[in-house]
Design a protein around this motif. Sequence first.
Motif, PDB file in Angstrom:
ATOM      1  N   GLY A 180     -18.227   2.679  25.501  1.00  0.00           N
ATOM      2  CA  GLY A 180     -18.125   2.982  26.918  1.00  0.00           C
ATOM      3  C   GLY A 180     -19.430   3.389  27.551  1.00  0.00           C
ATOM      4  N   VAL A 181     -19.329   4.286  28.539  1.00  0.00           N
ATOM      5  CA  VAL A 181     -20.473   4.596  29.404  1.00  0.00           C
ATOM      6  C   VAL A 181     -20.651   6.100  29.553  1.00  0.00           C
ATOM      7  N   VAL A 182     -21.905   6.520  29.612  1.00  0.00           N
ATOM      8  CA  VAL A 182     -22.273   7.887  29.984  1.00  0.00           C
ATOM      9  C   VAL A 182     -23.054   7.798  31.290  1.00  0.00           C
ATOM     10  N   THR A 183     -22.627   8.560  32.281  1.00  0.00           N
ATOM     11  CA  THR A 183     -23.329   8.595  33.563  1.00  0.00           C
ATOM     12  C   THR A 183     -23.900   9.988  33.764  1.00  0.00           C
ATOM     13  N   ILE A 184     -25.196  10.069  34.006  1.00  0.00           N
ATOM     14  CA  ILE A 184     -25.865  11.361  34.184  1.00  0.00           C
ATOM     15  C   ILE A 184     -26.439  11.429  35.597  1.00  0.00           C
ATOM     16  N   ARG A 185     -26.104  12.516  36.293  1.00  0.00           N
ATOM     17  CA  ARG A 185     -26.581  12.724  37.658  1.00  0.00           C
ATOM     18  C   ARG A 185     -27.233  14.103  37.771  1.00  0.00           C
ATOM     19  N   GLN A 186     -28.199  14.181  38.657  1.00  0.00           N
ATOM     20  CA  GLN A 186     -28.839  15.462  38.954  1.00  0.00           C
ATOM     21  C   GLN A 186     -27.964  16.218  39.950  1.00  0.00           C
ATOM     22  N   SER A 187     -27.587  17.451  39.612  1.00  0.00           N
ATOM     23  CA  SER A 187     -26.757  18.262  40.497  1.00  0.00           C
ATOM     24  C   SER A 187     -27.618  19.122  41.412  1.00  0.00           C
ATOM     25  N   ASP A 188     -27.013  19.591  42.507  1.00  0.00           N
ATOM     26  CA  ASP A 188     -27.752  20.383  43.477  1.00  0.00           C
ATOM     27  C   ASP A 188     -28.240  21.710  42.906  1.00  0.00           C
ATOM     28  N   ASP A 189     -27.548  22.234  41.898  1.00  0.00           N
ATOM     29  CA  ASP A 189     -27.925  23.534  41.339  1.00  0.00           C
ATOM     30  C   ASP A 189     -28.972  23.412  40.227  1.00  0.00           C
ATOM     31  N   GLY A 190     -29.508  22.217  40.026  1.00  0.00           N
ATOM     32  CA  GLY A 190     -30.542  22.020  39.028  1.00  0.00           C
ATOM     33  C   GLY A 190     -30.030  21.603  37.667  1.00  0.00           C
ATOM     34  N   THR A 191     -28.712  21.676  37.469  1.00  0.00           N
ATOM     35  CA  THR A 191     -28.147  21.229  36.204  1.00  0.00           C
ATOM     36  C   THR A 191     -27.926  19.718  36.259  1.00  0.00           C
ATOM     37  N   LEU A 192     -27.585  19.157  35.134  1.00  0.00           N
ATOM     38  CA  LEU A 192     -27.255  17.743  35.069  1.00  0.00           C
ATOM     39  C   LEU A 192     -25.747  17.593  34.868  1.00  0.00           C
ATOM     40  N   GLN A 219     -31.558  -2.434  29.393  1.00  0.00           N
ATOM     41  CA  GLN A 219     -32.909  -2.308  29.899  1.00  0.00           C
ATOM     42  C   GLN A 219     -33.809  -1.707  28.825  1.00  0.00           C
ATOM     43  N   ALA A 220     -35.068  -2.025  28.907  1.00  0.00           N
ATOM     44  CA  ALA A 220     -36.027  -1.429  27.980  1.00  0.00           C
ATOM     45  C   ALA A 220     -36.168   0.055  28.281  1.00  0.00           C
ATOM     46  N   GLY A 221     -36.725   0.800  27.337  1.00  0.00           N
ATOM     47  CA  GLY A 221     -36.889   2.236  27.503  1.00  0.00           C
ATOM     48  C   GLY A 221     -37.861   2.582  28.611  1.00  0.00           C
ATOM     49  N   GLY A 222     -37.948   3.860  28.912  1.00  0.00           N
ATOM     50  CA  GLY A 222     -38.894   4.295  29.924  1.00  0.00           C
ATOM     51  C   GLY A 222     -38.252   4.967  31.117  1.00  0.00           C
ATOM     52  N   LYS A 223     -36.902   4.886  31.230  1.00  0.00           N
ATOM     53  CA  LYS A 223     -36.239   5.542  32.341  1.00  0.00           C
ATOM     54  C   LYS A 223     -36.043   7.015  32.028  1.00  0.00           C
ATOM     55  N   GLY A 224     -35.756   7.795  33.059  1.00  0.00           N
ATOM     56  CA  GLY A 224     -35.504   9.216  32.857  1.00  0.00           C
ATOM     57  C   GLY A 224     -34.071   9.474  32.429  1.00  0.00           C
ATOM     58  N   TRP A 225     -33.662  10.719  32.530  1.00  0.00           N
ATOM     59  CA  TRP A 225     -32.335  11.106  32.071  1.00  0.00           C
ATOM     60  C   TRP A 225     -31.226  10.540  32.942  1.00  0.00           C
ATOM     61  N   THR A 226     -31.409  10.584  34.262  1.00  0.00           N
ATOM     62  CA  THR A 226     -30.319  10.177  35.146  1.00  0.00           C
ATOM     63  C   THR A 226     -30.130   8.670  35.120  1.00  0.00           C
ATOM     64  N   GLY A 227     -28.883   8.265  35.274  1.00  0.00           N
ATOM     65  CA  GLY A 227     -28.558   6.845  35.261  1.00  0.00           C
ATOM     66  C   GLY A 227     -27.340   6.568  34.394  1.00  0.00           C
TER      67      GLY A 227
END
Length: 233
Positions: A136-148, A121-129
């Motif tokens: 391989g793959v890096v998966t980033i999720r927003q955690s409930d405590d505010g960390t990633l 995909q073209a740029g413009g998305k945020g950190w999560t995804g």
Amino acid sequence: MDLPPVWRHFGRMILSAFVLAAQAATLPHTGPSFDCTAAMTAVEQAVCDDPELSRLDDAMAAEYARALRKLSRPARAALIKDQRWFLVSQREWYANRERWKDFPDLASRFRSRTKFLASLQAGGKGWTGRWGNLAGVVTIRQSDDGTLSIQFSTAQPANARWLCDVDVRGRLERGRLTISSPHEIAGRLHITLEDGRLIVRDTSPVQDFYSCGMNGSVTGDYFAIGGPARSGR
């Protein structure tokens, strides 16, 4: 006025040439993406000798060209480097194919790479995804405590002689994602978001670089390959 027979024959030859040229222009391309008369590597020769591999190579090249058009200039440079790595790993596997029969063959590698290139995909998305490259793959999720929450899943692309399955947590500090746990990685890996790609760097001295498996690493440039990931816990 009737033309002499020789001129009528010549005219028919010209007309036939135009018809054949027009037909050729409408036929789908069935060969590989490169000139087989200039094939130099064993992989290129194998592709030229196999119609299915030729078709897969051409499809991958078309998707690669489309992917390059989507990206910013710095991201294009990073994808070119990633594609070169694909070609090198492909040649490495092919040279050792008798010993590495349990790993994907050329056709599977072409299909997998084409699917990856189509997912960019073209740029413009945020950190999560989800972010990916050849390894391989890096998966980033927003955690409930505010960390990633950051999950790495990478492998050496030729024969998986190193594997990195790493789960870490981090916080955003001045536009940079700094790993805070686990302690053996904390402060080493720094992650930035630049020109539509996720850049992972090890900022520790070379002798202290974090590695997994046989000198494996999660560092590199990753490209956006999907929508936002679900929140972590």
